[in-house]
Design a protein around this motif. Structure first.
Motif, PDB file in Angstrom:
ATOM      1  N   GLN A  58       0.840  -1.198   0.000  1.00 59.07           N
ATOM      2  CA  GLN A  58       0.000   0.000   0.000  1.00 59.07           C
ATOM      3  C   GLN A  58       0.878   1.252   0.000  1.00 59.07           C
ATOM      4  O   GLN A  58       1.983   1.253   0.524  1.00 59.07           O
ATOM      5  CB  GLN A  58      -0.921   0.032   1.228  1.00 59.07           C
ATOM      6  N   ASN A  60       0.292   4.949   1.360  1.00 58.00           N
ATOM      7  CA  ASN A  60      -0.615   5.810   2.139  1.00 58.00           C
ATOM      8  C   ASN A  60      -2.014   5.220   2.208  1.00 58.00           C
ATOM      9  O   ASN A  60      -3.024   5.927   2.117  1.00 58.00           O
ATOM     10  CB  ASN A  60      -0.661   7.223   1.554  1.00 58.00           C
ATOM     11  N   GLY A  61      -2.097   3.884   2.388  1.00 59.15           N
ATOM     12  CA  GLY A  61      -3.374   3.206   2.562  1.00 59.15           C
ATOM     13  C   GLY A  61      -4.044   2.747   1.281  1.00 59.15           C
ATOM     14  O   GLY A  61      -5.111   2.136   1.346  1.00 59.15           O
ATOM     15  N   GLN A 103      -2.616  -6.319   9.048  1.00 57.72           N
ATOM     16  CA  GLN A 103      -3.963  -6.159   8.519  1.00 57.72           C
ATOM     17  C   GLN A 103      -4.972  -6.568   9.581  1.00 57.72           C
ATOM     18  O   GLN A 103      -5.299  -7.750   9.727  1.00 57.72           O
ATOM     19  CB  GLN A 103      -4.152  -7.020   7.265  1.00 57.72           C
ATOM     20  N   GLN A 112       3.805  -1.032   3.862  1.00 61.39           N
ATOM     21  CA  GLN A 112       3.203   0.292   3.784  1.00 61.39           C
ATOM     22  C   GLN A 112       4.265   1.284   3.306  1.00 61.39           C
ATOM     23  O   GLN A 112       5.325   1.426   3.921  1.00 61.39           O
ATOM     24  CB  GLN A 112       2.681   0.730   5.158  1.00 61.39           C
TER      25      GLN A 112
END
Length: 314
Positions: A58, A60-61, A103, A112
């Protein structure tokens, strides 16, 4: 026989053309796939527990790719090299950083990515690193796992202390305390009227004390005002007196200065004659006192008081 050979040739030719077409299609599809993704490498100096091939990446999400390979570093087995395939549109820049995350409650790890300031240049391949290298930071997961032993030890200590607090002796003491509280509550309930009377008396005494304090405060304020006024008057009087004394001293000093010659002449000449004059004055006063005493003794005769009674024969 010849007819059969022709059919074999035709079938072989057809199969070859089909295989060539299939290979061309696969090559084209692979080229298009390679053009849509970029490969990067991330070196972790910590355990990547829960991370596997196909894991989520990911930025930033937002999902931007997945993990394509995991291996240990050839020069240092304490490091883990993760190759990730990211979307070509992902803004990977030279200040982009990577770290591990979890998660939810599943226990699966993911990578991340964060950072990537607009002014930072894109991260591109170099001769030293044909596959661009993304730096990594220590994750909260690693810190949690590293402190897991300390956490377990602390939990064990807490459980031991809880067991000590909840020992049989302490439970008996708590039960006795609760029983005493229950007895006290019952006694208070039985004397509810007396308690109410005491509280009313206490409230009345509090009101009287408040009134007394207010009265004392008023008296103190009045006394303070009176003292301030008297002190101010006294100070003003003292100031006036001091001013008068100051003026008198100034006048006396001026008078002495203006008559200093006469005073000096008096002190040098006339004071010598004062001594004999005072001696003569004392003698004169002594003579006058003797005359006065004699005059007092004959006062009764002169004034006709205490005259002797004449003898009258019976």
């Amino acid at each position: 026989m010849e007819t059969r050979a022709h059919h074999v040739l035709i079938g072989a030719f057809t199969i070859g053309v089909f295989l060539l077409a299939l290979g061309f299609v696969l090559w084209m599809s692979k080229s298009s796939v390679d053009q849509r993704f970029n490969d990067y490498e991330i070196v972790f100096t910590e355990a990547v527990t829960g991370l596997s091939v196909g894991g989520l990446v990911q930025y930033n999400g937002i999902k931007v790719g997945e993990v394509s390979a995991l291996k240990l570093a050839p020069d240092d087995p304490r490091k883990v090299i993760a190759r990730v395939r990211l979307d070509a549109a992902a803004p990977v820049r030279q200040d982009t950083r990577a770290k591990l995350g979890l998660q939810g409650v599943t226990g699966l790890a993911f990578i991340q990515l964060s950072g990537g300031a607009p002014e930072s240049p894109p991260l591109l391949p170099t001769p030293e690193h044909p596959v661009p290298l993304i730096p990594s930071d220590e994750s909260a997961l690693s810190k949690l796992l590293a402190s897991g032993t300390d956490v377990v030890t602390s939990i064990n200590d807490v459980l031991l202390r809880v067991n000590q607090v909840l020992s049989d002796e302490n439970i008996r003491r708590v039960g006795a305390t609760l029983q005493h509280v229950d007895e006290l509550s019952g006694a208070l309930a039985g004397q509810r009227q007396d308690v109410a009377t005491t509280l009313n008396q206490l409230a009345a005494a509090t009101g009287e004390l408040k009134h007394t304090l207010n009265t004392l405060g008023s008296i103190a304020n009045s006394a303070d005002t009176l003292l301030r006024e008297d002190a101010r008057t006294m100070l003003q009087t003292m100031q006036k007196t001091l001013a008068s004394v100051d003026k008198l001293a100034a006048s006396t000093g001026a008078l002495v200065d203006s008559n200093r010659g006469a005073i000096n002449q008096f002190a040098s000449q006339d004071l010598r004659q004062v001594g004999p004059a005072i001696i003569e004055l004392r003698e004169t006063l002594r003579s006058l006192r003797q005359v006065s005493d004699k005059f007092g003794a004959s006062d009764s005769l002169l004034l006709g008081r205490d005259q002797p009674k004449e003898f009258q024969p019976k």
